[in-house]
Design a protein around this motif. Structure first.
Motif, PDB file in Angstrom:
ATOM      1  N   MET A 105      -8.252  -0.512   1.528  1.00 26.48           N
ATOM      2  CA  MET A 105      -7.375  -1.312   2.376  1.00 26.48           C
ATOM      3  C   MET A 105      -6.238  -1.878   1.528  1.00 26.48           C
ATOM      4  O   MET A 105      -6.483  -2.492   0.491  1.00 26.48           O
ATOM      5  CB  MET A 105      -8.157  -2.447   3.030  1.00 26.48           C
ATOM      6  CG  MET A 105      -7.346  -3.256   4.029  1.00 26.48           C
ATOM      7  SD  MET A 105      -8.315  -4.587   4.786  1.00 26.48           S
ATOM      8  CE  MET A 105      -9.512  -3.647   5.727  1.00 26.48           C
ATOM      9  N   PRO A 106      -5.006  -1.701   1.947  1.00 26.06           N
ATOM     10  CA  PRO A 106      -3.882  -2.238   1.162  1.00 26.06           C
ATOM     11  C   PRO A 106      -3.964  -3.757   1.047  1.00 26.06           C
ATOM     12  O   PRO A 106      -4.521  -4.432   1.917  1.00 26.06           O
ATOM     13  CB  PRO A 106      -2.654  -1.800   1.964  1.00 26.06           C
ATOM     14  CG  PRO A 106      -3.121  -0.667   2.815  1.00 26.06           C
ATOM     15  CD  PRO A 106      -4.556  -0.944   3.122  1.00 26.06           C
ATOM     16  N   ASP A 107      -3.389  -4.277  -0.015  1.00 28.26           N
ATOM     17  CA  ASP A 107      -3.384  -5.718  -0.212  1.00 28.26           C
ATOM     18  C   ASP A 107      -2.758  -6.437   0.975  1.00 28.26           C
ATOM     19  O   ASP A 107      -3.251  -7.484   1.419  1.00 28.26           O
ATOM     20  CB  ASP A 107      -2.612  -6.073  -1.485  1.00 28.26           C
ATOM     21  CG  ASP A 107      -3.326  -5.619  -2.746  1.00 28.26           C
ATOM     22  OD1 ASP A 107      -4.452  -5.100  -2.618  1.00 28.26           O
ATOM     23  OD2 ASP A 107      -2.763  -5.790  -3.838  1.00 28.26           O
ATOM     24  N   GLU A 108      -1.659  -5.864   1.479  1.00 29.79           N
ATOM     25  CA  GLU A 108      -0.961  -6.504   2.598  1.00 29.79           C
ATOM     26  C   GLU A 108      -1.855  -6.621   3.820  1.00 29.79           C
ATOM     27  O   GLU A 108      -1.814  -7.627   4.544  1.00 29.79           O
ATOM     28  CB  GLU A 108       0.310  -5.723   2.940  1.00 29.79           C
ATOM     29  CG  GLU A 108       1.376  -5.734   1.848  1.00 29.79           C
ATOM     30  CD  GLU A 108       1.051  -4.756   0.719  1.00 29.79           C
ATOM     31  OE1 GLU A 108       0.077  -3.978   0.868  1.00 29.79           O
ATOM     32  OE2 GLU A 108       1.757  -4.787  -0.313  1.00 29.79           O
ATOM     33  N   GLU A 109      -2.675  -5.580   4.078  1.00 29.26           N
ATOM     34  CA  GLU A 109      -3.559  -5.608   5.238  1.00 29.26           C
ATOM     35  C   GLU A 109      -4.669  -6.639   5.062  1.00 29.26           C
ATOM     36  O   GLU A 109      -5.020  -7.361   6.004  1.00 29.26           O
ATOM     37  CB  GLU A 109      -4.159  -4.224   5.469  1.00 29.26           C
ATOM     38  CG  GLU A 109      -5.117  -4.132   6.655  1.00 29.26           C
ATOM     39  CD  GLU A 109      -4.437  -4.393   7.993  1.00 29.26           C
ATOM     40  OE1 GLU A 109      -5.166  -4.615   8.979  1.00 29.26           O
ATOM     41  OE2 GLU A 109      -3.181  -4.388   8.043  1.00 29.26           O
ATOM     42  N   MET A 110      -5.218  -6.735   3.861  1.00 25.55           N
ATOM     43  CA  MET A 110      -6.253  -7.734   3.601  1.00 25.55           C
ATOM     44  C   MET A 110      -5.703  -9.143   3.805  1.00 25.55           C
ATOM     45  O   MET A 110      -6.357  -9.997   4.414  1.00 25.55           O
ATOM     46  CB  MET A 110      -6.797  -7.580   2.176  1.00 25.55           C
ATOM     47  CG  MET A 110      -7.643  -6.336   1.960  1.00 25.55           C
ATOM     48  SD  MET A 110      -8.337  -6.255   0.290  1.00 25.55           S
ATOM     49  CE  MET A 110      -9.501  -7.612   0.333  1.00 25.55           C
ATOM     50  N   LEU A 111      -4.497  -9.382   3.311  1.00 27.99           N
ATOM     51  CA  LEU A 111      -3.900 -10.702   3.475  1.00 27.99           C
ATOM     52  C   LEU A 111      -3.527 -10.972   4.932  1.00 27.99           C
ATOM     53  O   LEU A 111      -3.620 -12.111   5.397  1.00 27.99           O
ATOM     54  CB  LEU A 111      -2.663 -10.820   2.584  1.00 27.99           C
ATOM     55  CG  LEU A 111      -2.923 -10.790   1.072  1.00 27.99           C
ATOM     56  CD1 LEU A 111      -1.621 -10.794   0.296  1.00 27.99           C
ATOM     57  CD2 LEU A 111      -3.796 -11.964   0.641  1.00 27.99           C
ATOM     58  N   ARG A 112      -3.132  -9.933   5.651  1.00 30.24           N
ATOM     59  CA  ARG A 112      -2.813 -10.102   7.076  1.00 30.24           C
ATOM     60  C   ARG A 112      -4.062 -10.533   7.846  1.00 30.24           C
ATOM     61  O   ARG A 112      -4.013 -11.442   8.687  1.00 30.24           O
ATOM     62  CB  ARG A 112      -2.256  -8.803   7.650  1.00 30.24           C
ATOM     63  CG  ARG A 112      -1.766  -8.929   9.102  1.00 30.24           C
ATOM     64  CD  ARG A 112      -1.363  -7.580   9.663  1.00 30.24           C
ATOM     65  NE  ARG A 112      -2.537  -6.751   9.875  1.00 30.24           N
ATOM     66  CZ  ARG A 112      -3.317  -6.810  10.968  1.00 30.24           C
ATOM     67  NH1 ARG A 112      -3.036  -7.690  11.929  1.00 30.24           N
ATOM     68  NH2 ARG A 112      -4.366  -6.031  11.082  1.00 30.24           N
TER      69      ARG A 112
END
Length: 517
Positions: A319-326
């Motif tokens: 999972m991309p970092d951006e998706e985890m943070l989202r």
């Protein structure tokens, strides 16, 4: 000494004594405190009419100190017949981590016409600038004692963890707390809420009842071998009527905790969270955990445990970092707050351990999405760039202190002065600057990261030709990393201003002190 109504017979001033006993050392026994207080009262023509005693109480908080609460009630209600409160020293009044709290309690008494005197201190609490500065430093030193003691206690607890002993907390599902004596010989199992009664006894973890151990192993088998989710496992256990160690139904988070807790493979891990000096509880980063591997009998194999951990980490590996943070931001918006438990209970979201694995810590994740957990974890950087610009001023300060018998050492790492091995002093040179309107201003920057007790701010004239005056500022009274001063300032700032460095010499002067036998 007062005079009676006839004007013939002098009467002694009425005073109350406050003593607080703790387990620190014999110096602070209530008897020794009272002996010193009585000597002080006799020397100042005072008569002690009442003694308030708090036995075995921590000085960190007012909570639990019933005698001090009663003292405040008597003073503020007007029932007190005395006009002075006698205390052994500043630390007996309290070791509050915020020294302003200690000051506020003294102000409460003073507003009712009752003064506070510290009998074993080498200063008179007369409200003078010198006494105010010394008192501020003493209050900070009293709080620092508790911080140093906390460090020593932490070191002792860490050593016990490394020796394989449990340091508090419930055993957890499938485990029990076993009491052992000083030689490690088992005694008996402790029930929930039961604690050891002999200081030399220790506690270890052992496997619990067979049916609970089988449930733990089944959780790992369902998760690792069959690929079941934590929620599916919880539903299956609840359908069978199996309850947790707290006699509650299973949840996704409860199952997840079983899968990530290293005590099930025999590892002793401590300091995941900390609650030092009665401050807010916080979660610590894994690198700050204290651990000892293989100290308890394991319930599941290390291979199974590592497989479960890899599955948990792998769920968010691609999972991309951006998706985890989202996803984390969505949870925050839905719940209004974030914690490891909140994240673990969220469906369709990586676990809290996965976030820690990916970003290094939950705190960093929080900062990346703009969430503040209600506590400032940033630390002030030390400001040393001006320290080498005034060797003459530094030498002048040292000579004045030594002239009155004080001892001065220069700390090699920080360049600060250590006076009488008690007070750490930072000298800050302040350049003269001008506003757009032509008014002179000075910016005082504090080396708070270095922890000085006092900061001497030297206001320089235009072009740094000469020193105009000096501000001697106790760190405990400074709430910001910098202070802006003008040519004329508020009274609460000007109280710290002096025309020369003679004030430093006065603070360093040693005087004889009479102790109780």
């Amino acid at each position: 000494m007062t005079v009676d109504a006839t004007g013939d017979m002098p009467r002694p001033l009425l005073a109350a004594a406050y003593v607080r006993m703790s387990t620190e050392h014999q110096q602070y026994s209530t008897e020794n405190q009272l002996d010193t207080i009585k000597l002080y009262a006799a020397a100042h023509a005072m008569q002690i009419t009442r003694v308030y005693t708090d036995a075995g109480k921590s000085g960190l908080l007012l909570e639990g100190r019933d005698a001090l609460k009663q003292l405040f009630q008597d003073v503020e209600s007007g029932q007190a017949s005395y006009t002075t409160i006698l205390v052994y020293d500043v630390s007996r009044w309290g070791r509050f981590q915020d020294p302003d709290i200690s000051a506020s309690y003294e102000v409460r008494c003073r507003q009712m016409g009752v003064s506070v005197q510290y009998c074993a201190e080498q200063f008179s609490n007369d409200g003078s600038p010198v006494s105010n500065i010394i008192k501020s430093v003493k209050r900070m030193m009293a709080g620092e004692y508790s911080r140093e003691l906390s460090v020593k206690v932490f070191a002792g607890q860490s050593r016990l963890i490394e020796m394989g002993y449990r340091q508090g907390g419930p055993a957890g599902y499938g485990l029990r707390r076993q009491l052992v004596d000083a030689a490690g010989v088992p005694k008996y199992e402790l029930e929930l809420g039961e604690h050891k009664s002999i200081q030399t006894d220790r506690v270890i973890l052992v496997p619990g009842p067979k049916e609970e151990v089988d449930v733990v192993r089944q959780i790992y088998r369902l998760f690792v071998d069959e690929g079941r989710s934590e929620r599916e496992i919880a539903q299956r256990l609840n359908a069978r009527g199996v309850l947790t160690d707290r006699s509650r139904p299973w949840t996704r988070g409860a199952v997840h905790q079983v899968l990530i807790n290293e005590k099930y493979i025999g590892n002793n891990v401590w300091n995941r969270t900390s609650f030092k000096l009665k401050q807010a509880r916080k979660r610590n980063d894994p690198q700050n955990w204290v651990r000892a591997d293989g100290t308890f009998p394991p319930i599941v194999s290390e291979l199974q445990f590592r497989a479960a951990r890899e599955i948990i980490n792998g769920r968010s590996y691609r999972m991309p970092d951006e998706e985890m943070l989202r996803l984390l931001k969505i949870i925050h918006e839905r719940c209004g707050c974030l914690s490891g438990l909140v994240i673990d209970e969220a469906e369709g979201c990586p676990s809290s351990s996965a976030y820690t694995y990916r970003f290094g810590s939950l705190l960093r994740c929080y900062s990346l999405i703009g969430y503040s957990p209600g506590r400032d974890y940033q630390y002030l950087e030390a400001n040393r760039r001006l320290r080498l610009l005034y060797p003459d001023l530094l030498q002048q300060t040292i000579e004045q202190i030594r002239a009155v018998g004080g001892r001065v050492d220069i700390e090699p790492d920080t360049g600060m002065l250590a006076i009488n091995q008690e007070i750490r002093l930072s000298i800050v040179l302040c350049r003269c600057q001008f506003t757009s309107a032509g008014a002179r201003r000075w910016k005082i920057r504090f080396d708070l990261g270095l922890g000085p007790d006092l900061t001497v701010a030297v206001r320089m004239s235009e072009g740094e030709q000469r020193a105009i005056d000096y501000y001697v500022l106790p760190t405990v009274d400074m709430t910001a990393s910098q202070l802006r001063v003008a040519e004329n300032n508020r009274a609460d700032v000007e109280i710290y201003r002096f025309d020369s460095l003679e004030i430093i010499a006065q603070l360093s002067r040693r005087s004889a002190h009479r102790r109780a036998a």
